[in-house]
Design a protein around this motif. Structure first.
Motif, PDB file in Angstrom:
ATOM      1  N   GLU A  36       0.845  -1.186   0.000  1.00 32.36           N
ATOM      2  CA  GLU A  36       0.000   0.000   0.000  1.00 32.36           C
ATOM      3  C   GLU A  36       0.885   1.241   0.000  1.00 32.36           C
ATOM      4  OE1 GLU A  36      -3.903  -0.778   2.531  1.00 32.36           O
ATOM      5  OE2 GLU A  36      -2.112  -1.366   3.657  1.00 32.36           O
ATOM      6  N   GLN A  38       0.664   5.701  -0.136  1.00 34.55           N
ATOM      7  CA  GLN A  38      -0.133   6.924  -0.141  1.00 34.55           C
ATOM      8  C   GLN A  38       0.786   8.119   0.044  1.00 34.55           C
ATOM      9  OE1 GLN A  38      -4.035   6.655   1.599  1.00 34.55           O
ATOM     10  NE2 GLN A  38      -3.829   8.660   2.532  1.00 34.55           N
ATOM     11  N   TYR A  40       0.771  12.658  -0.057  1.00 33.69           N
ATOM     12  CA  TYR A  40       0.117  13.948  -0.215  1.00 33.69           C
ATOM     13  C   TYR A  40       1.189  15.007  -0.434  1.00 33.69           C
ATOM     14  CZ  TYR A  40      -4.240  11.908   1.479  1.00 33.69           C
ATOM     15  OH  TYR A  40      -5.363  11.144   1.613  1.00 33.69           O
ATOM     16  N   SER A  52       4.256  11.022   3.094  1.00 32.86           N
ATOM     17  CA  SER A  52       4.044   9.795   2.332  1.00 32.86           C
ATOM     18  C   SER A  52       4.230   8.581   3.232  1.00 32.86           C
ATOM     19  CB  SER A  52       5.014   9.712   1.147  1.00 32.86           C
ATOM     20  OG  SER A  52       6.360   9.659   1.602  1.00 32.86           O
ATOM     21  N   PHE A 143      -4.048   7.800   6.409  1.00 33.28           N
ATOM     22  CA  PHE A 143      -3.000   6.953   5.854  1.00 33.28           C
ATOM     23  C   PHE A 143      -3.302   5.484   6.145  1.00 33.28           C
ATOM     24  CE2 PHE A 143      -0.697  10.923   5.723  1.00 33.28           C
ATOM     25  CZ  PHE A 143       0.118  10.769   4.604  1.00 33.28           C
ATOM     26  N   SER A 324     -11.961  12.669  -4.883  1.00 28.86           N
ATOM     27  CA  SER A 324     -11.238  11.467  -5.276  1.00 28.86           C
ATOM     28  C   SER A 324     -11.831  10.871  -6.546  1.00 28.86           C
ATOM     29  CB  SER A 324     -11.284  10.405  -4.170  1.00 28.86           C
ATOM     30  OG  SER A 324     -10.618  10.846  -3.003  1.00 28.86           O
ATOM     31  N   GLY A 357      -3.357  14.195  -3.483  1.00 31.37           N
ATOM     32  CA  GLY A 357      -3.060  12.893  -2.913  1.00 31.37           C
ATOM     33  C   GLY A 357      -3.026  11.816  -3.978  1.00 31.37           C
ATOM     34  N   GLY A 359      -2.920   7.443  -4.160  1.00 29.25           N
ATOM     35  CA  GLY A 359      -2.979   6.193  -3.430  1.00 29.25           C
ATOM     36  C   GLY A 359      -2.921   5.006  -4.364  1.00 29.25           C
TER      37      GLY A 359
END
Length: 368
Positions: A36, A38, A40, A52, A143, A324, A357, A359
């Protein structure tokens, strides 16, 4: 919360298959892992330029006899921040490990649980590392791993579900105790933090609507006893955290090989209150509200492949908005292996400053 969501992926990928003569919540072994990520990025105007995180989750679910099952959840994570002056800080390591024992009471309407938090993660940080820990714990940014480590804790809970007319109604409650620990590890740091006891109550209901639709409703209330800070040169005393209220809603409608899903949740934290003591303790007088909604359209392309584009919006009462756009893909490699791949981009703003962001995730599950 994020750890519970990771465990929830296991349930999404494979609902329990009930074996004859067993009432255990999980009747098959399941293992989930993957990657995973993510990040910003913030426009000029904020102290933080980017935040991050990547993580490698590990979830194991195992049946133990006819009535019991056990699950384990942990992560190996890397978190980093950079500031507008060019400075940076990061931390890499194992997070805490959660062990949960589930016991089905009677038939399958009641489940008792006992959860243990093992402090395998980092619970004492330098002042620089503490900034990293604070950044990834933001409720608004959410997060994958929001808590890098604390201390030993234990939670007992009980859930009960029963049909009521056309509805299925469930009620669950839990109490959590966590031992004290030292949040700072700088030379000479002596501050000790003793978290209060958390009590949680949740009620949920779902029903079939017009044959093809399903409606889900839920409400969660959490309260906390007084936190205590001691031994610090600048901070010492008590803090009463505000209670938390979470409402959630979901509706799914299926026709043919297509499913439309609308989901929403609202997280509200009441303002905390500082007690006796010295220094700035907690976030007294500062409540928080976060609203999030998503619309998804899943299309089954083949017996083993589902594609699900989505759009979403998140609001934060302290000055944040996120929009999103993304896509999820669920796929099966065999009867034992399956997975979920996800990607999304989230533009928005924080305190009037632009933020973007990104992801990405790939989670694989094995069951036998």
């Amino acid at each position: 919360m994020r750890i519970r969501l990771t465990l929830g992926v296991v349930l999404t990928l494979a609902a329990p298959l009930w074996s004859q003569g067993t009432t255990a919540l999980y009747s098959r072994w399941n293992t989930l892992s993957g990657f995973e990520f993510q990040r910003y990025g913030f426009a000029q105007g904020l102290v933080v330029k980017s935040a991050s995180q990547w993580s490698l989750p590990l979830v194991v679910v195992a049946p133990l006899g006819r009535r019991m099952s056990l699950d384990l959840t942990t992560h190996f994570a890397h978190s980093a921040i950079t500031d507008s002056a060019g400075g940076s800080a990061d931390f890499t390591g194992l997070t805490d490990t959660q062990l949960r024992l589930l016991y089905t009471v009677g038939r399958d309407r009641a489940v008792a649980s006992l959860s243990v938090n093992l402090p395998t993660g980092k619970r004492s940080f330098t002042t620089t590392q503490f900034g990293v820990s604070s950044a990834v714990s933001s409720n608004f940014l959410s997060f994958p791993v929001s808590n890098l480590g604390t201390s030993f804790g234990i939670t007992g809970g009980l859930a009960y579900a029963v049909p009521a007319g056309g509805w299925n109604v469930g009620l669950a409650g839990s109490v959590r105790y966590q031992s004290s620990y030292k949040p700072l590890s700088d030379s000479g740091a002596t501050l000790s933090y003793d978290p209060g006891i958390e009590s949680r109550l949740r009620i949920g209901a779902d029903r079939v609507v017009a044959q093809r639709g399903r409606l889900l409703l839920g409400f969660t209330y959490s309260s906390f006893s007084t936190d205590q800070f001691s031994g610090g040169a600048l901070v010492s005393g008590t803090f009463d955290p505000g209670s938390r209220l979470i409402g959630d809603f979901g509706y799914a409608y299926t026709w043919g090989r297509t499913t439309l899903t609308l989901g929403a949740w609202d997280f509200y934290r009441l303002a905390g209150r500082s007690g006796t003591g010295t220094g700035a303790i907690g976030t007294a007088g500062n409540n928080e509200n976060i609203f999030n909604t998503e619309l998804r359209l899943a299309r089954q392309l083949s017996p083993r492949v589902v594609v699900e584009p989505l759009v979403g919006y998140r609001y934060w009462n302290l000055g944040g908005h996120l929009y999103s756009v993304g896509v999820n893909g669920r796929f099966g490699l065999s009867d034992s292996f399956s997975g979920i791949a996800s990607a999304r981009i989230s533009p928005g703003s924080v305190d009037g400053t632009g933020v973007t962001g990104l992801g990405l995730s790939l989670l694989l599950r094995y069951q036998r």
